[in-house]
Design a protein around this motif. Sequence first.
Motif, short mmCIF file in Angstrom:
data_model
loop_
_atom_site.label_atom_id
_atom_site.label_comp_id
_atom_site.label_asym_id
_atom_site.label_seq_id
_atom_site.Cartn_x
_atom_site.Cartn_y
_atom_site.Cartn_z
N UNK A 2 0.68 -1.18 0.11
CA UNK A 2 0.03 -0.08 0.04
C UNK A 2 0.88 1.35 -0.03
N UNK A 3 2.05 1.22 0.86
CA UNK A 3 3.09 2.41 0.82
C UNK A 3 3.41 2.85 -0.74
N UNK A 4 3.77 1.73 -1.29
CA UNK A 4 4.55 1.96 -2.77
C UNK A 4 3.28 2.08 -3.84
N UNK A 5 2.47 1.30 -3.63
CA UNK A 5 1.39 1.13 -4.83
C UNK A 5 2.01 0.10 -5.73
N UNK A 6 2.45 -0.92 -4.87
CA UNK A 6 3.14 -1.99 -5.85
C UNK A 6 2.92 -3.61 -5.46
N UNK A 7 3.24 -4.39 -6.12
CA UNK A 7 2.91 -5.87 -5.78
C UNK A 7 4.23 -6.38 -5.17
N UNK A 8 4.39 -6.93 -3.82
CA UNK A 8 5.55 -7.21 -3.21
C UNK A 8 5.54 -8.84 -3.07
N UNK A 9 6.63 -9.42 -3.52
CA UNK A 9 6.83 -10.74 -3.74
C UNK A 9 7.94 -11.29 -2.61
N UNK A 10 7.68 -12.48 -2.13
CA UNK A 10 8.47 -13.17 -1.20
C UNK A 10 9.61 -13.96 -2.05
N UNK A 11 11.00 -13.83 -1.57
CA UNK A 11 11.78 -14.40 -2.32
C UNK A 11 12.79 -15.02 -1.17
N UNK A 12 13.30 -16.24 -1.21
CA UNK A 12 13.99 -17.08 -0.24
C UNK A 12 15.30 -17.57 -0.86
N UNK A 13 16.35 -17.75 0.04
CA UNK A 13 17.50 -18.40 -0.26
C UNK A 13 18.49 -18.26 0.79
N UNK A 14 19.67 -18.76 0.48
CA UNK A 14 20.58 -18.72 1.68
C UNK A 14 22.06 -19.08 0.91
N UNK A 15 22.98 -18.52 1.46
CA UNK A 15 24.41 -18.58 0.86
C UNK A 15 24.81 -19.88 0.68
N UNK A 16 24.76 -20.66 1.63
CA UNK A 16 25.21 -22.03 1.33
C UNK A 16 24.56 -22.74 0.18
N UNK A 17 23.41 -22.47 -0.13
CA UNK A 17 22.76 -23.26 -1.01
C UNK A 17 23.29 -22.55 -2.57
N UNK A 18 22.95 -21.29 -2.42
CA UNK A 18 23.33 -20.49 -3.74
C UNK A 18 23.07 -18.98 -3.42
N UNK A 19 22.49 -18.75 -2.59
CA UNK A 19 22.04 -17.31 -2.38
C UNK A 19 20.54 -17.18 -2.51
N UNK A 20 20.05 -15.88 -2.70
CA UNK A 20 18.87 -16.20 -3.42
C UNK A 20 18.66 -16.87 -4.65
N UNK A 21 17.24 -17.29 -4.88
CA UNK A 21 16.96 -18.20 -6.14
C UNK A 21 16.46 -19.41 -5.60
N UNK A 22 16.51 -19.97 -4.29
CA UNK A 22 15.99 -21.25 -3.85
C UNK A 22 14.55 -21.71 -4.16
N UNK A 23 13.89 -20.38 -3.64
CA UNK A 23 12.46 -20.36 -3.86
C UNK A 23 11.80 -18.98 -4.06
N UNK A 24 10.75 -18.85 -4.73
CA UNK A 24 10.09 -17.76 -4.83
C UNK A 24 8.75 -17.55 -5.30
N UNK A 25 8.10 -16.31 -4.90
CA UNK A 25 6.59 -16.43 -5.04
C UNK A 25 6.25 -16.18 -6.67
N UNK A 26 5.20 -16.49 -7.10
CA UNK A 26 4.62 -15.95 -8.41
C UNK A 26 3.49 -15.12 -8.17
N UNK A 27 2.80 -14.85 -9.08
CA UNK A 27 1.43 -13.72 -9.19
C UNK A 27 0.59 -14.24 -8.06
#
Length: 433
Positions: free
Chosen positions: A224-249
């Motif tokens: 609401x503050x940005x007027x945008x869609x906000x998606x959750x993204x997950x990852x950890x350094x040990x596995x690759x960094x971000x890019x392990x899992x992510x939300x879609x629409x």
Amino acid sequence: MIFNPDAECMEREARRKLQLAYLKNLVEKLYATVPFYRRKMDEAGIRPVDVRRLEDISRLPFTTKDDMRENYPHGLLACPKDRIVEVHMSSGTTGKPVVDEYTQHDINIWREVMARTLAGGGCTKDDIVQNCYGYGLFTGGPGAHYGAMTIGAEVLPMSSGNTARQLMVMQDFGSTMLTCTPSYALFMAEEAAAAGIDLHALPISKGCFGAEPWSENMRKEIESRFGMKAYDIYGLTEIVGPGVSFECEAQDGLHINEDFFYPEIIDPETGEPLPLGEKGELVFTTLTKEGTPLLRYRTRDITYFMPEQCSCGRTTLKMHRLFGRTDDMLIIRGVNVFPSQIEHALFEIEGTEPQYVIVVDRGATHLDDVELQVEVKQEFFSDETKGLESLRARIEGVMKSKLQISVKVKLVEPKTIERSLGKAQRVIDKRKI
Ligand code: DLL
């Protein structure tokens, strides 16, 4: 947009075949090349030939953060050192950092999974991505950068900090997508409001946020503050960094890039695999990494799998947004509490700002005391103290009913809680246990 429909919408059985072939390969390679894994497998009495079905993975030994620290810096390397082209680390609060060493092949995997991740948040080649994750040893900045470039979008490699300049660039360059920690996104929104910048009038319309726990209500606040869609993204350094899992629409669970990272959920106490859909500790095996592949890495992150088919068309398994970490879970007078639960409850209360710190201590009684410091909207501080008092009582009541613990609430003036540019520190645990 689905970045790689062949991989992401593949028939599930076909993907399992692929995963099994990769797993067999990985186990053979680790046994042959990394003394640490050979010893662990010997101790567990399992040989690479014993891995015949995917389910056999549960007979393989786990790898932990301590194992990584004990093998710092190169003990888990599974390829000749001269094939490494990039290194990242995460520091944590104690001990040696954990290290991820990437070959060119591993960087290509990272590019692919981050392209899928940003595409999940709606990124296309026409986007201008303002990347405010930190650049450096932290994986956030470089990871989002690789993903945006792979899609062919334009990247503004801002890194975190210097918020006035971030807002200037956002306006002048017409950024359409934002990537940073959710707490930093909120901080930017706050600074924008203070500077009289109307974020709704800008082209910024979506963002991929992660690297720290956040709640559904915090998502609504950012949206609401940005007027945008906000998606959750997950990852950890040990596995690759971000890019392990992510939300879609659908914004309903995070798709795991399971053709690269094989996921399991285990009981954190016993280490046994849990039935599909039960909540427990997330474990990953990197199926195709070359530099520092990991076998059954215990993330300490808590979630459950959502096996239903997603409306977006991807067939990859989804995980629920994280509930917290086994090591972040506060045990307050015997009750398990995650900071994210406190955050979620707080957002429901009118008059508070989404800024808080949880201070846990043990007083003279040797019982745990929790003080929740919460910022309050300016108008509450203006004149009457009666309003403040009733707000304080209301927050204490909500915490008691939602979390079953008594919390002492301290209301503080706007902008008094320290803002973070990266991961926010929400808990100060002063107990000496
Ligand atoms: O935080 C990688 C990352 C960068 C993820 C940018 C997303 C965006 P680390 O510094 O190694 O790596 O921290 C990993 O952060 O085990 C979780 O406990 C936590 N974490 C990461 N993403 C989320 C999220 C990066 N979306 C640790 N929600 C993980 C909750 C998260 N916690």
